[in-house]
Motif scaffolding. Structure first.
Motif, PDB file in Angstrom:
ATOM      1  N   LEU A  98     -70.870 106.904  16.507  1.00 10.90           N
ATOM      2  CA  LEU A  98     -70.555 106.516  17.887  1.00 10.90           C
ATOM      3  C   LEU A  98     -70.112 107.743  18.686  1.00 10.90           C
ATOM      4  O   LEU A  98     -70.539 107.933  19.835  1.00 10.90           O
ATOM      5  CB  LEU A  98     -69.451 105.450  17.898  1.00 10.90           C
ATOM      6  CG  LEU A  98     -69.891 104.057  17.423  1.00 10.90           C
ATOM      7  CD1 LEU A  98     -68.689 103.135  17.292  1.00 10.90           C
ATOM      8  CD2 LEU A  98     -70.920 103.448  18.375  1.00 10.90           C
ATOM      9  N   SER A  99     -69.312 108.588  18.042  1.00 12.97           N
ATOM     10  CA  SER A  99     -68.838 109.763  18.758  1.00 12.97           C
ATOM     11  C   SER A  99     -69.992 110.733  19.046  1.00 12.97           C
ATOM     12  O   SER A  99     -70.093 111.293  20.141  1.00 12.97           O
ATOM     13  CB  SER A  99     -67.694 110.372  17.945  1.00 12.97           C
ATOM     14  OG  SER A  99     -67.722 111.737  18.003  1.00 12.97           O
ATOM     15  N   ALA A 100     -70.912 110.893  18.074  1.00  7.68           N
ATOM     16  CA  ALA A 100     -72.066 111.785  18.306  1.00  7.68           C
ATOM     17  C   ALA A 100     -72.929 111.266  19.454  1.00  7.68           C
ATOM     18  O   ALA A 100     -73.545 112.050  20.185  1.00  7.68           O
ATOM     19  CB  ALA A 100     -72.890 111.902  17.031  1.00  7.68           C
ATOM     20  N   ALA A 101     -72.983 109.933  19.621  1.00  7.05           N
ATOM     21  CA  ALA A 101     -73.801 109.360  20.700  1.00  7.05           C
ATOM     22  C   ALA A 101     -73.010 109.287  22.004  1.00  7.05           C
ATOM     23  O   ALA A 101     -73.559 108.897  23.044  1.00  7.05           O
ATOM     24  CB  ALA A 101     -74.281 107.964  20.300  1.00  7.05           C
ATOM     25  N   GLY A 102     -71.724 109.626  21.950  1.00  2.00           N
ATOM     26  CA  GLY A 102     -70.889 109.547  23.156  1.00  2.00           C
ATOM     27  C   GLY A 102     -70.630 108.110  23.581  1.00  2.00           C
ATOM     28  O   GLY A 102     -70.513 107.823  24.778  1.00  2.00           O
ATOM     29  N   LYS A 103     -70.583 107.193  22.634  1.00  3.76           N
ATOM     30  CA  LYS A 103     -70.374 105.760  22.959  1.00  3.76           C
ATOM     31  C   LYS A 103     -69.141 105.245  22.232  1.00  3.76           C
ATOM     32  O   LYS A 103     -68.698 105.835  21.248  1.00  3.76           O
ATOM     33  CB  LYS A 103     -71.581 104.923  22.483  1.00  3.76           C
ATOM     34  CG  LYS A 103     -72.923 105.404  22.960  1.00  3.76           C
ATOM     35  CD  LYS A 103     -73.145 105.052  24.411  1.00  3.76           C
ATOM     36  CE  LYS A 103     -74.488 105.614  24.893  1.00  3.76           C
ATOM     37  NZ  LYS A 103     -74.491 105.979  26.276  1.00  3.76           N
ATOM     38  N   ASP A 104     -68.645 104.108  22.695  1.00  2.00           N
ATOM     39  CA  ASP A 104     -67.629 103.446  21.886  1.00  2.00           C
ATOM     40  C   ASP A 104     -68.105 102.034  21.541  1.00  2.00           C
ATOM     41  O   ASP A 104     -69.198 101.635  21.931  1.00  2.00           O
ATOM     42  CB  ASP A 104     -66.236 103.493  22.530  1.00  2.00           C
ATOM     43  CG  ASP A 104     -66.226 102.856  23.888  1.00  2.00           C
ATOM     44  OD1 ASP A 104     -67.033 101.909  24.092  1.00  2.00           O
ATOM     45  OD2 ASP A 104     -65.453 103.287  24.750  1.00  2.00           O
ATOM     46  N   LEU A 105     -67.260 101.319  20.817  1.00  2.00           N
ATOM     47  CA  LEU A 105     -67.704 100.023  20.280  1.00  2.00           C
ATOM     48  C   LEU A 105     -68.152  99.067  21.393  1.00  2.00           C
ATOM     49  O   LEU A 105     -69.009  98.212  21.183  1.00  2.00           O
ATOM     50  CB  LEU A 105     -66.573  99.385  19.461  1.00  2.00           C
ATOM     51  CG  LEU A 105     -66.291 100.025  18.091  1.00  2.00           C
ATOM     52  CD1 LEU A 105     -65.006  99.466  17.487  1.00  2.00           C
ATOM     53  CD2 LEU A 105     -67.468  99.796  17.135  1.00  2.00           C
ATOM     54  N   SER A 106     -67.571  99.227  22.585  1.00  2.00           N
ATOM     55  CA  SER A 106     -67.899  98.288  23.663  1.00  2.00           C
ATOM     56  C   SER A 106     -69.357  98.437  24.114  1.00  2.00           C
ATOM     57  O   SER A 106     -69.896  97.563  24.788  1.00  2.00           O
ATOM     58  CB  SER A 106     -66.965  98.509  24.848  1.00  2.00           C
ATOM     59  OG  SER A 106     -67.197  99.808  25.358  1.00  2.00           O
ATOM     60  N   ALA A 107     -70.010  99.545  23.727  1.00  2.00           N
ATOM     61  CA  ALA A 107     -71.423  99.740  24.117  1.00  2.00           C
ATOM     62  C   ALA A 107     -72.371  98.894  23.268  1.00  2.00           C
ATOM     63  O   ALA A 107     -73.544  98.720  23.604  1.00  2.00           O
ATOM     64  CB  ALA A 107     -71.797 101.208  23.979  1.00  2.00           C
ATOM     65  N   LEU A 108     -71.891  98.389  22.137  1.00  2.00           N
ATOM     66  CA  LEU A 108     -72.799  97.709  21.190  1.00  2.00           C
ATOM     67  C   LEU A 108     -73.209  96.325  21.677  1.00  2.00           C
ATOM     68  O   LEU A 108     -72.379  95.548  22.153  1.00  2.00           O
ATOM     69  CB  LEU A 108     -72.129  97.573  19.812  1.00  2.00           C
ATOM     70  CG  LEU A 108     -71.712  98.865  19.107  1.00  2.00           C
ATOM     71  CD1 LEU A 108     -71.116  98.552  17.746  1.00  2.00           C
ATOM     72  CD2 LEU A 108     -72.914  99.798  18.970  1.00  2.00           C
ATOM     73  N   SER A 109     -74.527  96.028  21.498  1.00  2.00           N
ATOM     74  CA  SER A 109     -75.010  94.670  21.799  1.00  2.00           C
ATOM     75  C   SER A 109     -75.200  93.870  20.526  1.00  2.00           C
ATOM     76  O   SER A 109     -75.374  92.659  20.568  1.00  2.00           O
ATOM     77  CB  SER A 109     -76.352  94.714  22.522  1.00  2.00           C
ATOM     78  OG  SER A 109     -76.581  95.915  23.149  1.00  2.00           O
ATOM     79  N   GLY A 110     -75.233  94.537  19.379  1.00  2.00           N
ATOM     80  CA  GLY A 110     -75.411  93.811  18.124  1.00  2.00           C
ATOM     81  C   GLY A 110     -75.264  94.749  16.939  1.00  2.00           C
ATOM     82  O   GLY A 110     -75.266  95.979  17.107  1.00  2.00           O
ATOM     83  N   ILE A 111     -75.125  94.163  15.755  1.00  2.00           N
ATOM     84  CA  ILE A 111     -74.994  94.973  14.533  1.00  2.00           C
ATOM     85  C   ILE A 111     -75.985  94.466  13.492  1.00  2.00           C
ATOM     86  O   ILE A 111     -76.110  93.259  13.262  1.00  2.00           O
ATOM     87  CB  ILE A 111     -73.550  94.903  13.973  1.00  2.00           C
ATOM     88  CG1 ILE A 111     -72.561  95.403  15.048  1.00  2.00           C
ATOM     89  CG2 ILE A 111     -73.423  95.736  12.697  1.00  2.00           C
ATOM     90  CD1 ILE A 111     -71.117  95.503  14.604  1.00  2.00           C
ATOM     91  N   ALA A 112     -76.704  95.402  12.904  1.00  2.54           N
ATOM     92  CA  ALA A 112     -77.668  95.059  11.853  1.00  2.54           C
ATOM     93  C   ALA A 112     -77.194  95.685  10.546  1.00  2.54           C
ATOM     94  O   ALA A 112     -76.703  96.816  10.552  1.00  2.54           O
ATOM     95  CB  ALA A 112     -79.041  95.614  12.215  1.00  2.54           C
ATOM     96  N   TYR A 113     -77.324  94.947   9.461  1.00  5.56           N
ATOM     97  CA  TYR A 113     -76.923  95.503   8.163  1.00  5.56           C
ATOM     98  C   TYR A 113     -77.954  95.112   7.121  1.00  5.56           C
ATOM     99  O   TYR A 113     -78.682  94.128   7.281  1.00  5.56           O
ATOM    100  CB  TYR A 113     -75.526  95.014   7.763  1.00  5.56           C
ATOM    101  CG  TYR A 113     -75.414  93.503   7.587  1.00  5.56           C
ATOM    102  CD1 TYR A 113     -75.132  92.683   8.671  1.00  5.56           C
ATOM    103  CD2 TYR A 113     -75.610  92.902   6.341  1.00  5.56           C
ATOM    104  CE1 TYR A 113     -75.028  91.298   8.516  1.00  5.56           C
ATOM    105  CE2 TYR A 113     -75.507  91.528   6.185  1.00  5.56           C
ATOM    106  CZ  TYR A 113     -75.217  90.728   7.273  1.00  5.56           C
ATOM    107  OH  TYR A 113     -75.134  89.364   7.122  1.00  5.56           O
ATOM    108  N   THR A 114     -78.018  95.876   6.030  1.00  4.60           N
ATOM    109  CA  THR A 114     -78.941  95.529   4.951  1.00  4.60           C
ATOM    110  C   THR A 114     -78.350  94.360   4.169  1.00  4.60           C
ATOM    111  O   THR A 114     -77.277  94.483   3.580  1.00  4.60           O
ATOM    112  CB  THR A 114     -79.136  96.722   4.000  1.00  4.60           C
ATOM    113  OG1 THR A 114     -79.529  97.848   4.778  1.00  4.60           O
ATOM    114  CG2 THR A 114     -80.213  96.428   2.960  1.00  4.60           C
ATOM    115  N   ALA A 115     -79.073  93.244   4.165  1.00  5.23           N
ATOM    116  CA  ALA A 115     -78.591  92.055   3.438  1.00  5.23           C
ATOM    117  C   ALA A 115     -79.241  91.960   2.061  1.00  5.23           C
ATOM    118  O   ALA A 115     -78.862  91.129   1.248  1.00  5.23           O
ATOM    119  CB  ALA A 115     -78.878  90.809   4.256  1.00  5.23           C
TER     120      ALA A 115
END
Ligand code: KG4
Ligand code: ZN
Length: 347
Positions: A63-80
């Motif tokens: 997130l820091s490398a992209a210059g974003k914080d958690l509030s920028a996220l629209s969704g989370i994907a994970y390996t299930a």
């Protein structure tokens, strides 16, 4: 939309942030190779514990490398799945609880769909239909992709996956874990035509593979070239012989994969092949498939070498496509160690 991807199915913690318009914004990868090296393979409990240590710091880093914080996220994907259950549970629990706390959707991604769709993240012009050759440490699959999410498995390994065959043969040659890249490097110094390994299951119709015999063939070749007085077989082989065996093994694997790809394209009439998964990083395989592309007017696409092996970007990307299509999971924490690729829903 911005989607965070979390990959923890095996021995790599991979985190990435992708954007539906701008593509990959940032990614980070932590490999556990050193942790497992002494054991000659992945120790599941150590893998899970290390994912616990690394996942949250890597999310912060990305997130820091992209210059974003958690509030920028629209969704989370994970390996299930598929993968090691403890390792999967770490990523799934972190992803699901973070999404819940942010009140955004989460989705469990099929690891092999992540690999399969990775070339599309790097090259937006690729669209189905195409044939996919998926070659990793756990899978060897020839998949007909008529539409995103609709996967028809035309061929698979009946025993060892191709990456597994590389790893096991590398171990016989005294190389470290993971053996694929080390064996490929050793093979560069090998002289062609000193040894000839079989091309398994190429003399009969069909698209299935069998690689476990190659490791036995390698073992027998090593024994034949070992002096009887020396009980330490790997160390009694001279360097050139080891390289020649590695060369012959790699040549046999690559010939077999190329022949089956050609056959799959002929059988289906498709003229586009994409290759993904760790063994897709193999330079000899890439060369030979590029030659096939030139000779038979077929388009062949690979992810860049860096994104052939496990990474977070492939999970973020596959999850983003599904979230973008309105698909999301309920509040379940999903960890599915065995999961068929051809049972997925269309995107
Ligand atoms: O896709 P991946 O990172 O993990 C799984 O999902 O299994 O694939 C790892 C596999 C290992 O078996 C590794 O030895 C193999 O890919 N591999 C290679 C090369 N780079 C990685 N095999 C042959 N040549 C390579 N250059
Ligand atoms: Zn993988």
């Amino acid at each position: 939309m911005k989607v965070l991807g979390i990959e923890t199915s095996c021995d790599e913690t991979g985190i990435a942030l992708v954007d539906s318009e701008e593509g990959l914004l940032a990614h980070a990868l932590y490999s556990q190779i050193a942790l497992h090296a002494d054991y000659g393979g992945v120790v599941p409990e150590l893998a899970s514990r290390d994912h616990i240590r690394k996942t949250v710091p890597l999310i912060r880093e990305v997130l820091s490398a992209a210059g974003k914080d958690l509030s920028a996220l629209s969704g989370i994907a994970y390996t299930a799945g598929p993968g090691l259950v403890g390792a999967l549970l770490v990523g799934a629990s972190i992803a699901r609880s973070l999404a819940w706390s942010l009140n955004i959707p989460a989705i469990g991604v099929h690891h092999m769909e992540g690999h399969l769709l990775m070339p599309l993240l790097e090259n937006g012009s690729i669209t189905p239909p195409f044939m996919a050759l998926l070659v990793s440490g756990g899978h060897t699959l020839l998949v007909e992709v008529q539409a995103l999410g609709s996967y028809r498995i035309l061929g698979q390994s009946l025993d060892d996956a191709v990456g597994e065959a590389f790893d096991k043969t590398a171990k016989l040659l005294g190389l470290g874990y993971p053996g694929g890249p080390a064996l490929a490097k050793l093979a560069e110094r090998g002289q062609p035509d000193r040894f000839h390994f079989p091309r398994p299951m190429t003399d009969r119709p069909g698209l299935d593979f069998s690689f476990s015999g190659l490791k036995t063939f390698a073992m027998n070749t090593i024994l034949k070239n070992t002096s009887a007085e020396n009980p330490d077989i790997q160390n009694s082989l001279d360097e050139q012989t080891r390289a020649d065996i590695a060369q012959a093994f790699e040549q046999a694997v690559v010939d077999t994969l190329v022949l089956k790809c050609r056959r799959a394209l002929q059988l289906t009439g498709l003229n586009h092949l994409i290759v993904a998964g760790g063994v897709g990083a193999n330079l000899r395989l890439r060369e030979r498939l590029n030659a096939l592309a030139k000779a038979s007017n077929v388009q062949v696409d690979f992810p860049s070498v860096e994104f052939c092996t496990d990474n977070g970007a492939m999970i973020a990307h596959a999850g983003m496509l599904r979230l973008h299509a309105g698909q999301a999971d309920n509040l379940t924490i999903r960890a599915t160690p065995r999961w068929q690729l051809d049972g997925l829903s269309p995107i």
